[in-house]
Design a protein around this motif. Structure first.
Motif: not given
Length: 381
Positions: A88-90, A93-94, A100-101, A123-125
């Motif tokens: 969810e956080v990723g 902010i992506v 880079e993540l 949330y899986l982008t």
């Protein structure tokens, strides 16, 4: 609450009224002391929890992640964790233009069985971009060994079991998506045993401390009572759509076992048992939301007849001894939702899974006839 202590203990079932004894617990608050025989703590899991990984304290817990649109622009970010909050956080902010993540934790994300997984597909982008090889998107199945600061950046050392040497990730920001713990304060000092690295109290199926009678918990802390977990499927007691029903059961349980308030057990005629259970399987929100965790239970006795015992934790019926029937909904091994009927007759417990229905409608002969054949031997003649 700022603290607490135990006074003379009154035990439910002792035959003595709690009002006749010194109160069991003293709750110390900013508004003074409150004495009680039974305490129900609905305190949530509200304290950020970080595992003892060297250097992880140098980063930030995900509760403090900034929502400013340019906070992570052109930056390298690593998120420790791969459960729902990490993704969810990723996902959030992506979209802010980061360079880079990287998400890292020992276990791979559980995507094959979404009914058993805490992940939500929307949330899986970051994972989708990783598996497609998008530049700067990485999901590592590795244990974080340590985190070091080097000037304005961090070095994360991860142990990948498929490689002989550590993987070193250079990043600008470290986010710990490692969850929360319940603010138990001094309850462990009073004897409340905990689980999950001290994050949750150890609870009975009725959400009572396993070591301190009279101390109960409500809210998302009730996820500590895991139930049967058939096929690895957890309850949804961590969310309001699940623990709201736990709270109703808990209130009734405390009223009856502690304060002696006997609530009604409506009698059901034998001819109405099958239609009633099929209606519950089709429409009862408790069964729909808390699959394999809560059940509609009927008690059957030759003298008392058939009594509606209400919605109860399925584990309570399975581990019990009285004759009766419990109806619930469950995921099977293939994550198909099925009605499941548990029956106990003369102390022998059996369970039967009925066929699934594409619209989860069970009030017809396809279900009525097999259910009638199952329960009829239980019913008083």
């Amino acid at each position: 609450m700022t603290g607490g202590r135990r006074a003379t203990r009154w035990r439910p079932g002792s035959g003595r009224s709690p009002s006749a004894l010194e109160d069991e617990l003293v709750l110390v608050t900013s508004d003074g002391e409150y004495r009680c025989s039974v305490a129900i703590f609905a305190v949530g899991m509200t304290e950020p929890w970080v595992p003892p990984i060297p250097g992880l304290e140098l980063g930030m817990h995900y509760v403090h992640v900034s929502s400013a649109p340019d906070r992570y622009e052109d930056r390298r970010v690593v998120i420790v964790g791969k459960r729902n909050s990490a993704f969810e956080v990723g996902e959030a902010i992506v979209r802010s233009g980061l360079r880079e993540l990287t998400l890292v934790s020992p276990r791979p994300p559980d995507l094959a069985r979404l009914a058993r997984s805490p992940l939500r597909p929307w949330y899986l982008t970051p994972y989708d971009e990783h598996v497609r090889g998008a530049p700067g998107r990485y999901v590592l199945n590795a244990s974080v060994e340590k985190i070091e600061r080097r000037g304005q950046e961090f070095l994360l050392h991860a142990l990948d079991p498929t490689r002989p040497e550590s993987v070193v990730v250079e990043v600008d920001d470290v986010v710990a998506a490692t969850g929360f713990r319940a603010p138990l304060q001094d309850l462990p000092e009073l004897g409340v045993t905990t689980v999950l690295d001290g994050r949750l109290p150890a609870l009975t199926p009725f959400w009572e401390s396993v070591t301190v009678p009279g101390v109960y918990f409500a809210g998302n802390v009730t996820q500590a009572a895991q139930g049967l977990r058939k096929h690895g499927v957890a309850s949804v007691s961590s969310m309001v759509c699940g623990f709201r029903y736990n709270a109703r059961i808990l209130a009734r349980h405390v009223a009856e076992t502690v304060f002696g308030i006997r609530l009604g057990r409506p009698r059901i005629e034998p001819a109405n048992v099958v239609p009633y259970l099929l209606g519950e399987l089709t429409r009862a929100p408790e069964l729909t939301m808390q699959k394999g965790y809560l059940a509609r239970v009927l008690g059957i006795d030759a003298e008392a007849g058939i009594r509606n015992l209400g919605i109860l934790p399925l584990e309570v019926f399975v581990d019990g001894s009285h004759d009766g029937v419990a109806a619930t909904l469950e995921f099977d091994a293939d994550e198909t939702i099925r009605p499941v009927v548990y029956m106990r007759r003369r102390g022998v417990l059996n369970e039967t899974a009925l066929p699934p229905h594409p619209l989860r409608r069970y009030e017809d002969a396809e279900y009525g006839e097999p259910l009638d054949a199952l329960v009829r031997p239980l019913l008083p003649s």
